[in-house]
Design a protein around this motif. Structure first.
Motif, PDB file in Angstrom:
ATOM      1  N   PRO A 184      -4.466  -4.721 -11.496  1.00  0.00           N
ATOM      2  CA  PRO A 184      -3.288  -4.453 -10.648  1.00  0.00           C
ATOM      3  C   PRO A 184      -3.559  -4.613  -9.142  1.00  0.00           C
ATOM      4  O   PRO A 184      -4.684  -4.829  -8.714  1.00  0.00           O
ATOM      5  CB  PRO A 184      -3.016  -2.979 -10.946  1.00  0.00           C
ATOM      6  N   TYR A 185      -2.491  -4.473  -8.383  1.00  0.00           N
ATOM      7  CA  TYR A 185      -2.628  -4.303  -6.926  1.00  0.00           C
ATOM      8  C   TYR A 185      -3.276  -2.958  -6.638  1.00  0.00           C
ATOM      9  O   TYR A 185      -2.973  -1.965  -7.314  1.00  0.00           O
ATOM     10  CB  TYR A 185      -1.254  -4.293  -6.256  1.00  0.00           C
ATOM     11  N   GLN A 186      -4.149  -2.932  -5.642  1.00  0.00           N
ATOM     12  CA  GLN A 186      -4.719  -1.659  -5.210  1.00  0.00           C
ATOM     13  C   GLN A 186      -4.766  -1.619  -3.690  1.00  0.00           C
ATOM     14  O   GLN A 186      -4.911  -2.659  -3.043  1.00  0.00           O
ATOM     15  CB  GLN A 186      -6.141  -1.495  -5.793  1.00  0.00           C
ATOM     16  N   ASN A 187      -4.641  -0.420  -3.154  1.00  0.00           N
ATOM     17  CA  ASN A 187      -4.653  -0.250  -1.699  1.00  0.00           C
ATOM     18  C   ASN A 187      -6.016   0.276  -1.251  1.00  0.00           C
ATOM     19  O   ASN A 187      -6.697   0.966  -2.004  1.00  0.00           O
ATOM     20  CB  ASN A 187      -3.554   0.743  -1.289  1.00  0.00           C
ATOM     21  N   HIS A 188      -6.399  -0.052  -0.046  1.00  0.00           N
ATOM     22  CA  HIS A 188      -7.662   0.463   0.481  1.00  0.00           C
ATOM     23  C   HIS A 188      -7.612   1.978   0.597  1.00  0.00           C
ATOM     24  O   HIS A 188      -8.594   2.663   0.350  1.00  0.00           O
ATOM     25  CB  HIS A 188      -7.958  -0.135   1.855  1.00  0.00           C
ATOM     26  N   VAL A 205     -10.704   1.935 -11.281  1.00  0.00           N
ATOM     27  CA  VAL A 205     -10.466   1.581 -12.690  1.00  0.00           C
ATOM     28  C   VAL A 205      -9.776   2.716 -13.448  1.00  0.00           C
ATOM     29  O   VAL A 205      -9.014   2.470 -14.382  1.00  0.00           O
ATOM     30  CB  VAL A 205     -11.770   1.132 -13.385  1.00  0.00           C
ATOM     31  N   PHE A 206     -10.015   3.941 -13.042  1.00  0.00           N
ATOM     32  CA  PHE A 206      -9.374   5.042 -13.765  1.00  0.00           C
ATOM     33  C   PHE A 206      -7.962   5.337 -13.253  1.00  0.00           C
ATOM     34  O   PHE A 206      -7.077   5.648 -14.038  1.00  0.00           O
ATOM     35  CB  PHE A 206     -10.234   6.317 -13.662  1.00  0.00           C
ATOM     36  N   ASP A 207      -7.752   5.273 -11.948  1.00  0.00           N
ATOM     37  CA  ASP A 207      -6.540   5.891 -11.403  1.00  0.00           C
ATOM     38  C   ASP A 207      -5.655   5.033 -10.523  1.00  0.00           C
ATOM     39  O   ASP A 207      -4.531   5.431 -10.230  1.00  0.00           O
ATOM     40  CB  ASP A 207      -6.950   7.127 -10.573  1.00  0.00           C
ATOM     41  N   GLN A 208      -6.156   3.909 -10.002  1.00  0.00           N
ATOM     42  CA  GLN A 208      -5.439   3.321  -8.872  1.00  0.00           C
ATOM     43  C   GLN A 208      -4.639   2.074  -9.222  1.00  0.00           C
ATOM     44  O   GLN A 208      -5.182   1.093  -9.735  1.00  0.00           O
ATOM     45  CB  GLN A 208      -6.429   3.027  -7.735  1.00  0.00           C
ATOM     46  N   GLU A 209      -3.368   2.144  -8.894  1.00  0.00           N
ATOM     47  CA  GLU A 209      -2.474   1.001  -9.095  1.00  0.00           C
ATOM     48  C   GLU A 209      -1.314   1.113  -8.104  1.00  0.00           C
ATOM     49  O   GLU A 209      -0.706   2.182  -7.965  1.00  0.00           O
ATOM     50  CB  GLU A 209      -1.916   1.007 -10.521  1.00  0.00           C
ATOM     51  N   CYS A 210      -1.021   0.017  -7.433  1.00  0.00           N
ATOM     52  CA  CYS A 210       0.170  -0.040  -6.595  1.00  0.00           C
ATOM     53  C   CYS A 210       1.206  -0.863  -7.350  1.00  0.00           C
ATOM     54  O   CYS A 210       0.953  -2.021  -7.685  1.00  0.00           O
ATOM     55  CB  CYS A 210      -0.136  -0.698  -5.252  1.00  0.00           C
ATOM     56  N   THR A 211       2.324  -0.237  -7.634  1.00  0.00           N
ATOM     57  CA  THR A 211       3.386  -0.947  -8.346  1.00  0.00           C
ATOM     58  C   THR A 211       4.494  -1.321  -7.366  1.00  0.00           C
ATOM     59  O   THR A 211       4.633  -0.717  -6.302  1.00  0.00           O
ATOM     60  CB  THR A 211       3.956  -0.074  -9.477  1.00  0.00           C
ATOM     61  N   VAL A 212       5.239  -2.339  -7.755  1.00  0.00           N
ATOM     62  CA  VAL A 212       6.266  -2.896  -6.867  1.00  0.00           C
ATOM     63  C   VAL A 212       7.644  -2.671  -7.474  1.00  0.00           C
ATOM     64  O   VAL A 212       7.869  -2.946  -8.662  1.00  0.00           O
ATOM     65  CB  VAL A 212       6.027  -4.408  -6.653  1.00  0.00           C
ATOM     66  N   LYS A 213       8.535  -2.136  -6.674  1.00  0.00           N
ATOM     67  CA  LYS A 213       9.925  -1.956  -7.108  1.00  0.00           C
ATOM     68  C   LYS A 213      10.810  -2.316  -5.920  1.00  0.00           C
ATOM     69  O   LYS A 213      10.548  -1.876  -4.794  1.00  0.00           O
ATOM     70  CB  LYS A 213      10.153  -0.508  -7.535  1.00  0.00           C
TER      71      LYS A 213
END
Lengths: 726, 156
Positions: free
Chosen positions: A338-342, A644-652
């Motif tokens: 996924p997308y991830q943010n710094h 890998v466990f927790d981070q995802e930036c989703t787009v809406k």
């Protein structure tokens, strides 16, 4: 390092002589500036890298940025090694980018990323120390009227052998600074290093513990105002209108300003007043076409790339497609990342003061020169009227390296309040939604075996976003983004560690509108998951042990294999693990270092994963400070495992949905596994440290998760599968 | 022999101030893009005529954060009359894939020999502008531009 504010602006060097020596014309190739330059306190500069005070204090100049990774200490070690100075008297300081430009880049490249800090400046930093040493010894010899060859030097003390006379660096520094720098001073044989390679304590720990260090967000200047900003939440959108009158009367508000076409900022006495007013400010955005984009539409775009006819080839030998088509057994898997943010702990910020004659910026940056360039562009002033003062970074990870949008904004805001220093500090929400995100990709892997269970063909198709297309299109090669293939290319810093008779690794470029960036480790993070998890899938399909299966493919890659073997041996691979503990392996070469990991995990019935231990090995060629490398490895695992466990930036609706740590989590100390680091430098090359190991944590854990549960997880983060790190 | 021919060109052209890019080991390590054949291309365009420094002024920032869109201006001292005007301004780059970046053709009716545009720069490099005057003479200016490195970008 000591940073006193607002004296920072007075840290400029006083150039003692207008004469520009011939060495200067050679630019960074010979690291010496005008003769004689002085530090702010009047102490002489022996070389551009070394200032020595009368009390023997050695100030080593560091162009790269310290952001916790320890480069300040490592680079100082390298300079001090050649200088032969008393380490207890070493301190450091940053030259400013403006000084460097004025002195024809006397300090070379300021960029602190790509795990390059040490490996790309070790030579000229050591040379800066070595040259200073020769000049100091010459100055002492001149004073004694003896040949320099009769003098020896150790711990900042110069001794004339025949007479036994002694002097110190501080006593001869002034005279040394007037000596013409010798050319081509030989560097020490690595075998004779005394400081390099030692686990020396960091130089900045005391200042960090006592709160003396000033981060960008901490800065206070006399008369300073505070600002915060809102960019159009849909990337590519613009400001249509805003009603400044609605908030003009709010407490502390000084001004509401538009910044470029895309953002609005409020300037107020305090930051909270600015934030409160900005929240209340009615803004109408022209969101544009991108407002229709969602995570689902992006996933569809990428999915179509998995089987597209056209793709850029990153690595190829033999004929993979034919070999797979004729294979006795075929294995296929599709992964997605996924997308991830710094999500740096300190949100983006910069302080600027603008007048028609001068523009000054104070900020944390991974690249002082790039921040300086952004200041020039935004202010419209020439280089000799601009300056950037680097402060500490509360996290870089790539966000403060290639993108100085926050500097540009700060200058554009300050320009609308001339003469007044304005600190622009983003809200956490702005930081989460205006990132330069780890790019999104999917990957289809197909392997083919012959009847003897030998891997005869492998096709790795990456579909997804190119960073360089968005950030540096001039670096594309005939339209292809070579960075997409980090870790899986035929040779070089990111050399693929396996030999497969028929291999094809290609990339169907699919670029959504979300702006991508360099996120610590960059494309090795997902590429390591793709290839290292699939290697385990192939081993399983062949009915072979994951280590033995890899070894067969790695015979021609002895350095890759050496680190893999090292972790396997330390972890006890092949021997029974403790009850309920399962192991997984991964390896990769990245940023010119060879890295491998073996994770040991246990999984409880409700899918709670406890990582008992990760053994990690790295061969970075030379290990300047092994203790710091161990910490870097552990730190990289915090970042890699959180991802890998927790981070995802989703787009809406074209914008990022996650706005704070409640929905974009980071692991906690209690979740941190025991990390056993094996630092095994084999010499002869220089590899990076900050990034490479980040990528092996996740696949090692995922392979261990399969060993524990029999389940392959192929999309991330793991929280989407109900898997939690405990 | 590229370097040799470049040096010769520089010497012949009256010493454009490009001395700051003499290659050494340290520079080679950081040089991500090799120089193109700019000197040859310039010589081909100009022919045997001397290229004198002066009259031309390049406006470029000394360093840019990103080489994608770099503002460039060039002005040439000229009365821009029928008898004495600038016929062309050529811009060359040392490390872009192709050295010929842009050419502008002017006449007396242009009124002024000032141009402004944006160019793309592949790397830290020297930019050269050459003006061809109506009397057949060539004049030049050059400048060095630092393109700062993106954070985690690596050569592959």
């Amino acid at each position: 390092m000591i940073i006193d504010t607002p004296k920072i602006s007075r840290r400029s060097f006083i150039i003692g002589s207008a004469a520009i020596g011939s060495g200067l014309a050679l630019g960074m190739n010979i690291p010496f500036g005008p003769r004689v330059a002085r530090a702010a306190d009047g102490s002489p500069e022996v070389t551009a890298w070394v200032v020595i005070r009368p009390d023997d204090t050695v100030v080593i100049r560091i162009a790269r940025s310290e952001m916790g990774q320890g480069t300040l200490t490592g680079l100082a070690q390298m300079c001090a090694e050649e200088l032969e100075c008393d380490w207890s008297k070493v301190t450091t300081e940053y030259p400013t980018p403006g000084q460097s430009v004025a002195r024809k880049r006397a300090w070379g490249d300021f960029s602190t990323g790509g795990s390059r800090g040490i490996r790309e400046s070790h030579e000229y930093v050591r040379k800066g120390g070595a040259t200073a040493r020769v000049m100091l010894v010459q100055a002492a010899a001149d004073a004694w009227k003896v040949p320099a060859a009769e003098c020896s030097v150790a711990n900042s003390v110069i001794t004339h052998g025949p007479s036994g006379r002694k002097t110190t660096f501080g006593a001869v520094a002034e005279a040394a600074s007037r000596i013409t720098p010798p050319k081509d001073v030989p560097l020490k044989d690595p075998k004779t290093w005394k400081l390099i390679g030692k686990p020396i304590k960091r130089l900045d720990t005391t200042d960090k513990l006592t709160g003396k260090q000033i981060y960008g967000a901490d800065l206070t200047l006399p008369g300073m105002l505070n600002a915060t900003i809102k960019e159009c939440p849909v990337f590519g959108g613009k400001v249509k209108s805003f009603d400044a009158a609605k908030v003009a009367g709010m407490k502390g508000v000084k001004k509401v300003v538009q910044v470029g076409d895309t953002a609005v900022a409020v300037i107020a006495d305090t930051w909270w007043q600015a934030k409160t007013a900005l929240d209340a400010l009615p803004i109408v955005w022209d969101e544009g076409e991108n407002a229709k984009v969602s995570s689902a539409s992006i996933a569809d775009l990428l999915k179509a790339g998995l089987d597209a006819d056209q793709a850029f080839v990153g690595n190829q030998n033999g004929d993979a497609k034919t070999a797979i088509a004729g294979a006795a057994k075929r294995v296929e898997a599709v992964y997605a990342y996924p997308y991830q943010n710094h999500a740096a702990m300190e949100p983006m910020n910069a302080t600027a003061r603008y007048t028609a004659d001068k523009c000054e910026v104070w900020c944390g940056t991974q690249n002082g020169e790039a921040a300086f360039a952004a200041t020039l562009t935004a202010s419209g002033l020439p280089a000799d009227k601009c300056e950037v003062y680097k402060l500490l970074l509360g996290g870089g990870f790539g966000r403060r390296g290639a993108f100085h949008d926050y500097v540009r904004q700060a200058v554009l805001v300050a320009k609308q309040m001339p003469g007044v220093p304005v600190k622009l500090l983003w809200t956490r929400e702005e930081d989460m939604t205006q990132g330069r995100y780890h790019p999104v990709t999917q990957c289809k892997l197909v392997g083919g075996f012959d009847a003897g269970n030998n891997l005869t063909g492998l096709h790795m198709r990456i579909s997804g976003q190119s960073i360089l297309t968005a950030v540096r299109p001039e670096a594309l090669k005939d339209g292809a983004d070579p960075a997409t293939f980090q870790g899986v290319v035929p040779s070089g810093e990111f050399e693929f560690g396996y030999s497969v008779p028929n291999l094809l690794i290609d990339h169907a470029m699919r670029n959504p509108h979300v702006p991508p960036g360099f996120w610590r480790g960059v494309n090795i993070n997902q590429n390591a998951i793709y290839i290292e998890c699939f290697m385990d899938e192939l081993a399983q399909a062949a009915g072979q042990d994951a280590l033995e299966f890899r070894r067969k493919l790695m015979a021609k890659h002895p350095k890759h294999l050496a680190v893999l073997n090292a972790v396997a041996e330390r972890a006890g691979w092949g021997k029974p693990a403790p009850q309920g503990v399962f192991r997984g392996l991964a390896q990769m070469k990245a940023f010119n270092s060879y890295v491998a990991a073996c994770a040991e995990i246990s999984v409880s019935g409700d899918n709670k994963v406890k990582i008992q231990r990760i053994v990690c090995a790295t061969d970075p060629g030379y290990a300047v400070n092994p203790a710091q490398i161990e910490r870097q490895i552990a730190g990289s695992f915090v970042y890699g495992l959180s991802a890998v466990f927790d981070q995802e930036c989703t787009v809406k609706n074209g914008r990022i949905e996650q706005t704070n740590f409640n929905t974009y989590n980071s692991m906690r100390i209690a979740q941190m596994p025991k990390v056993e680091a094996i630092v095994m430098p084999s010499g002869g090359f220089w590899g990076g440290v900050g990034e490479p190991t980040i990528c092996v944590a996740a696949p090692a854990v995922l392979n261990a998760y399969f060993a524990a549960t029999g389940k392959r997880i192929r999309s991330f983060p793991l929280k989407n599968h109900g898997i939690a790190l405990v | 022999m590229k370097h040799g021919s470049r040096r010769q060109f520089l010497a012949a052209s009256g010493g454009l101030a490009i001395g700051a890019v003499l290659p050494t080991r340290a520079a080679a390590q950081l040089a991500r893009v090799p120089p193109n054949n700019m000197p040859d291309v310039i010589r081909k365009l100009v022919g045997p005529a001397p290229i004198k420094p002066g009259k031309v002024k390049i406006g470029l920032p000394p360093l840019v954060e990103n080489g994608n869109l770099v503002p460039l201006s060039i002005s040439v001292e000229s009365p821009m009359t029928e008898a004495d005007h600038v016929k062309a301004i050529h811009v060359f780059t040392e490390k872009n894939p192709l050295p010929e970046t842009v050419s502008f053709y002017l006449g007396p009716r242009a009124g002024r020999a000032d141009i402004a545009t944006r160019i793309r720069l592949a790397d830290t490099q020297t930019v050269v502008a050459i003006a061809q005057l109506s009397d057949g003479s060539f004049w030049s200016d050059s400048t060095h531009v630092i393109v700062t490195l993106a954070a985690c970008l690596e050569e592959l």
